[in-house]
Design a protein around this motif. Structure first.
Motif, PDB file in Angstrom:
ATOM      1  N   ALA A   1       0.830  -1.213   0.000  1.00  7.62           N
ATOM      2  CA  ALA A   1       0.000   0.000   0.000  1.00  7.62           C
ATOM      3  C   ALA A   1       0.860   1.257   0.000  1.00  7.62           C
ATOM      4  CB  ALA A   1      -0.923   0.004   1.216  1.00  7.62           C
ATOM      5  N   LEU A   2       1.976   1.224   0.723  1.00 11.82           N
ATOM      6  CA  LEU A   2       2.884   2.379   0.731  1.00 11.82           C
ATOM      7  C   LEU A   2       3.406   2.645  -0.676  1.00 11.82           C
ATOM      8  CD1 LEU A   2       5.745   3.117   3.253  1.00 11.82           C
ATOM      9  CD2 LEU A   2       6.171   3.228   0.809  1.00 11.82           C
ATOM     10  N   ILE A   3       3.864   1.589  -1.334  1.00 18.12           N
ATOM     11  CA  ILE A   3       4.421   1.729  -2.678  1.00 18.12           C
ATOM     12  C   ILE A   3       3.376   2.238  -3.660  1.00 18.12           C
ATOM     13  CG2 ILE A   3       5.308   0.391  -4.631  1.00 18.12           C
ATOM     14  CD1 ILE A   3       6.738  -1.374  -2.484  1.00 18.12           C
ATOM     15  N   THR A   4       2.191   1.664  -3.602  1.00 22.37           N
ATOM     16  CA  THR A   4       1.111   2.092  -4.498  1.00 22.37           C
ATOM     17  C   THR A   4       0.781   3.564  -4.293  1.00 22.37           C
ATOM     18  OG1 THR A   4       0.150  -0.117  -4.579  1.00 22.37           O
ATOM     19  CG2 THR A   4      -1.299   1.727  -5.143  1.00 22.37           C
ATOM     20  N   THR A   5       0.692   3.981  -3.038  1.00 28.13           N
ATOM     21  CA  THR A   5       0.345   5.361  -2.719  1.00 28.13           C
ATOM     22  C   THR A   5       1.428   6.322  -3.184  1.00 28.13           C
ATOM     23  OG1 THR A   5      -0.976   4.718  -0.815  1.00 28.13           O
ATOM     24  CG2 THR A   5      -0.158   6.974  -0.844  1.00 28.13           C
ATOM     25  N   ALA A   6       2.694   6.021  -2.866  1.00 23.30           N
ATOM     26  CA  ALA A   6       3.789   6.910  -3.254  1.00 23.30           C
ATOM     27  C   ALA A   6       3.856   7.073  -4.768  1.00 23.30           C
ATOM     28  CB  ALA A   6       5.111   6.377  -2.710  1.00 23.30           C
ATOM     29  N   ASN A   7       3.742   5.961  -5.500  1.00 22.94           N
ATOM     30  CA  ASN A   7       3.790   6.032  -6.958  1.00 22.94           C
ATOM     31  C   ASN A   7       2.582   6.777  -7.528  1.00 22.94           C
ATOM     32  OD1 ASN A   7       6.237   4.708  -7.408  1.00 22.94           O
ATOM     33  ND2 ASN A   7       5.284   2.688  -7.411  1.00 22.94           N
ATOM     34  N   LYS A   8       1.396   6.469  -7.013  1.00 24.95           N
ATOM     35  CA  LYS A   8       0.171   7.081  -7.539  1.00 24.95           C
ATOM     36  C   LYS A   8       0.153   8.583  -7.307  1.00 24.95           C
ATOM     37  CE  LYS A   8      -4.880   6.753  -7.362  1.00 24.95           C
ATOM     38  NZ  LYS A   8      -6.036   6.052  -6.749  1.00 24.95           N
ATOM     39  N   ARG A   9       0.498   9.004  -6.094  1.00 27.81           N
ATOM     40  CA  ARG A   9       0.475  10.438  -5.790  1.00 27.81           C
ATOM     41  C   ARG A   9       1.531  11.183  -6.600  1.00 27.81           C
ATOM     42  NH1 ARG A   9      -3.649   9.091  -4.590  1.00 27.81           N
ATOM     43  NH2 ARG A   9      -4.633   8.937  -2.542  1.00 27.81           N
ATOM     44  N   THR A  10       2.682  10.570  -6.823  1.00 27.59           N
ATOM     45  CA  THR A  10       3.719  11.190  -7.650  1.00 27.59           C
ATOM     46  C   THR A  10       3.225  11.374  -9.083  1.00 27.59           C
ATOM     47  OG1 THR A  10       5.477  10.186  -6.312  1.00 27.59           O
ATOM     48  CG2 THR A  10       6.084  10.980  -8.495  1.00 27.59           C
ATOM     49  N   GLU A  11       2.636  10.322  -9.632  1.00 26.44           N
ATOM     50  CA  GLU A  11       2.140  10.378 -11.008  1.00 26.44           C
ATOM     51  C   GLU A  11       1.026  11.410 -11.150  1.00 26.44           C
ATOM     52  OE1 GLU A  11       0.993   6.376 -11.722  1.00 26.44           O
ATOM     53  OE2 GLU A  11       3.062   5.631 -11.763  1.00 26.44           O
ATOM     54  N   GLU A  12       0.136  11.468 -10.168  1.00 26.33           N
ATOM     55  CA  GLU A  12      -0.966  12.429 -10.226  1.00 26.33           C
ATOM     56  C   GLU A  12      -0.440  13.859 -10.235  1.00 26.33           C
ATOM     57  OE1 GLU A  12      -4.453   9.834  -7.894  1.00 26.33           O
ATOM     58  OE2 GLU A  12      -3.281  11.363  -6.814  1.00 26.33           O
ATOM     59  N   PHE A  13       0.510  14.142  -9.339  1.00 24.33           N
ATOM     60  CA  PHE A  13       1.019  15.509  -9.292  1.00 24.33           C
ATOM     61  C   PHE A  13       1.809  15.853 -10.548  1.00 24.33           C
ATOM     62  CE2 PHE A  13       3.998  18.880  -8.289  1.00 24.33           C
ATOM     63  CZ  PHE A  13       3.127  19.835  -7.766  1.00 24.33           C
ATOM     64  N   HIS A  14       2.551  14.893 -11.076  1.00 22.03           N
ATOM     65  CA  HIS A  14       3.293  15.144 -12.312  1.00 22.03           C
ATOM     66  C   HIS A  14       2.340  15.523 -13.442  1.00 22.03           C
ATOM     67  CE1 HIS A  14       5.820  13.588 -15.881  1.00 22.03           C
ATOM     68  NE2 HIS A  14       6.232  14.795 -15.554  1.00 22.03           N
ATOM     69  N   ALA A  15       1.204  14.844 -13.505  1.00 25.96           N
ATOM     70  CA  ALA A  15       0.208  15.158 -14.538  1.00 25.96           C
ATOM     71  C   ALA A  15      -0.360  16.560 -14.338  1.00 25.96           C
ATOM     72  CB  ALA A  15      -0.915  14.123 -14.513  1.00 25.96           C
ATOM     73  N   ILE A  16      -0.623  16.922 -13.085  1.00 24.54           N
ATOM     74  CA  ILE A  16      -1.148  18.269 -12.797  1.00 24.54           C
ATOM     75  C   ILE A  16      -0.113  19.328 -13.150  1.00 24.54           C
ATOM     76  CG2 ILE A  16      -1.884  19.821 -10.939  1.00 24.54           C
ATOM     77  CD1 ILE A  16      -3.058  17.325  -9.539  1.00 24.54           C
ATOM     78  N   GLN A  17       1.126  19.087 -12.748  1.00 25.33           N
ATOM     79  CA  GLN A  17       2.214  20.029 -13.040  1.00 25.33           C
ATOM     80  C   GLN A  17       2.374  20.219 -14.540  1.00 25.33           C
ATOM     81  OE1 GLN A  17       4.212  22.067 -11.589  1.00 25.33           O
ATOM     82  NE2 GLN A  17       6.276  22.013 -12.444  1.00 25.33           N
ATOM     83  N   THR A  18       2.383  19.118 -15.284  1.00 26.90           N
ATOM     84  CA  THR A  18       2.522  19.188 -16.742  1.00 26.90           C
ATOM     85  C   THR A  18       1.340  19.926 -17.362  1.00 26.90           C
ATOM     86  OG1 THR A  18       3.768  17.107 -16.762  1.00 26.90           O
ATOM     87  CG2 THR A  18       2.783  17.818 -18.841  1.00 26.90           C
TER      88      THR A  18
END
Length: 321
Positions: free
Chosen positions: A53-70
């Motif tokens: 769950a930690l890994i899934t959360t860290a990866n998902k939140r990173t990807e989400e913010f990267h998409a918002i930033q882009t």
């Protein structure tokens, strides 16, 4: 720890090993860290149980913010991050408002308060912390965070703390037999040619990298041009199986996170208009991500190429050694 302090210790000879014996602890050198950090058996067990769950959360939140930033950069020319050493970081609030107004390509750009500070360490720990919170280990992360703060937010301290929780530490070096052409004027620990030679011997023989115990090595996967080193990508190829990891380059100078052979990193030097505030690419040092980039900093042109460091890997079926 300074190079001079390390060199005051007994000389060591170079010995290469791909994997170290299970349960082996390196002979302790003087600790470069301030304070101590330890976890109970129960905390370590709970952490391992919660890792998916930690890994899934860290990866998902990173990807989400990267998409918002882009998305913000594409639509408005202004992103949601600025480096803490960037020119923008030195502006007053009024000057930042003027900067955004001048550089925005949309009618409604982000407000000053919506544009947050970043650095390599800030970016990594932000999403790592969210992973800890997801598995109800916020109090555990709080102690890690204090240890980091006590040690100047050094990436090495982060790796040291994660190993205490059962993570594995892999020393990586693109070419362990050659001294890289690092800038002679960069007097930062881990980044001079002399430091590179010493840290390589320390890692391969003492099984320790600037105070962080090492469990395995991943070396010689990208020999330098003209080097006689035999290329070995056996360990390097296995990184593609690991779902999440935290990487350290050059004695903590740079910190980044990765997943399945890729790297997501942030930097300290860029204004909100720059796409380099988040970069995603393959782990292919020294010339690709983590990115070697030439910038002007403290009045000098500096090129940041990364030749060696460590990777903290959470325990799991993906660990190949």
């Amino acid at each position: 720890m300074s190079l001079a302090k390390f060199l005051s210790m007994a000389a060591i000879t170079l010995a290469v090993s791909t994997t170290f014996a299970e349960g082996h602890e390196p002979r302790a050198l003087a600790s470069p860290f301030k304070g101590t950090i330890d976890f109970t058996v129960s905390e370590v067990q709970n952490h391992r149980f919660g890792l998916p769950a930690l890994i899934t959360t860290a990866n998902k939140r990173t990807e989400e913010f990267h998409a918002i930033q882009t998305g913000w950069l594409d639509s408005c020319g202004i992103g949601l991050l600025y480096g803490y050493l960037s020119p923008y970081s030195k502006l007053t609030t009024a000057e930042r408002e003027a900067y955004i107004k001048t550089n925005a390509t949309c009618a409604t750009p982000p407000k000053v308060g919506e544009v947050g500070v970043t650095s390599c360490e800030i970016f990594v720990t932000k999403y790592l912390q969210r992973g800890f919170e997801e598995i109800s280990q916020a109090s555990v992360y709080k102690r890690i965070n204090k240890f980091l703060t006590d040690n100047d937010r050094d990436g090495l301290a982060l790796a040291f703390a994660l190993r205490k929780l059962g993570w594995k530490i892999v020393y990586w070096n693109t070419d362990a037999n050659v001294t890289p052409p690092l800038p002679e004027d960069r007097k930062i620990m881990g980044q001079t040619p002399a430091d590179h030679v010493w840290s390589t011997k320390l890692a391969l023989n003492k099984r320790e990298y600037y105070g962080v115990p090492i469990d395995a090595v991943m070396i010689n996967f990208a020999p330098q041009k003209g080097s006689k080193t035999k290329k070995d990508t056996s360990a390097y190829a296995r990184l593609a199986d690991v779902p999440y990891y935290v990487g350290i380059s050059h004695a903590g100078f740079h910190v980044w996170q990765g997943s399945y052979g890729n790297v997501t990193e942030s930097h300290s030097f860029w204004d909100p208009t720059d796409r380099h505030n988040i970069e995603v690419g393959s782990f292919a040092p020294p010339l690709e991500s983590p990115t070697g980039r030439t910038i002007e900093y403290q009045g000098k042109r500096q090129t940041f190429f990364y030749y060696a460091g460590i990777i903290a890997i959470p325990p799991g079926s993906w660990v190949w050694f």
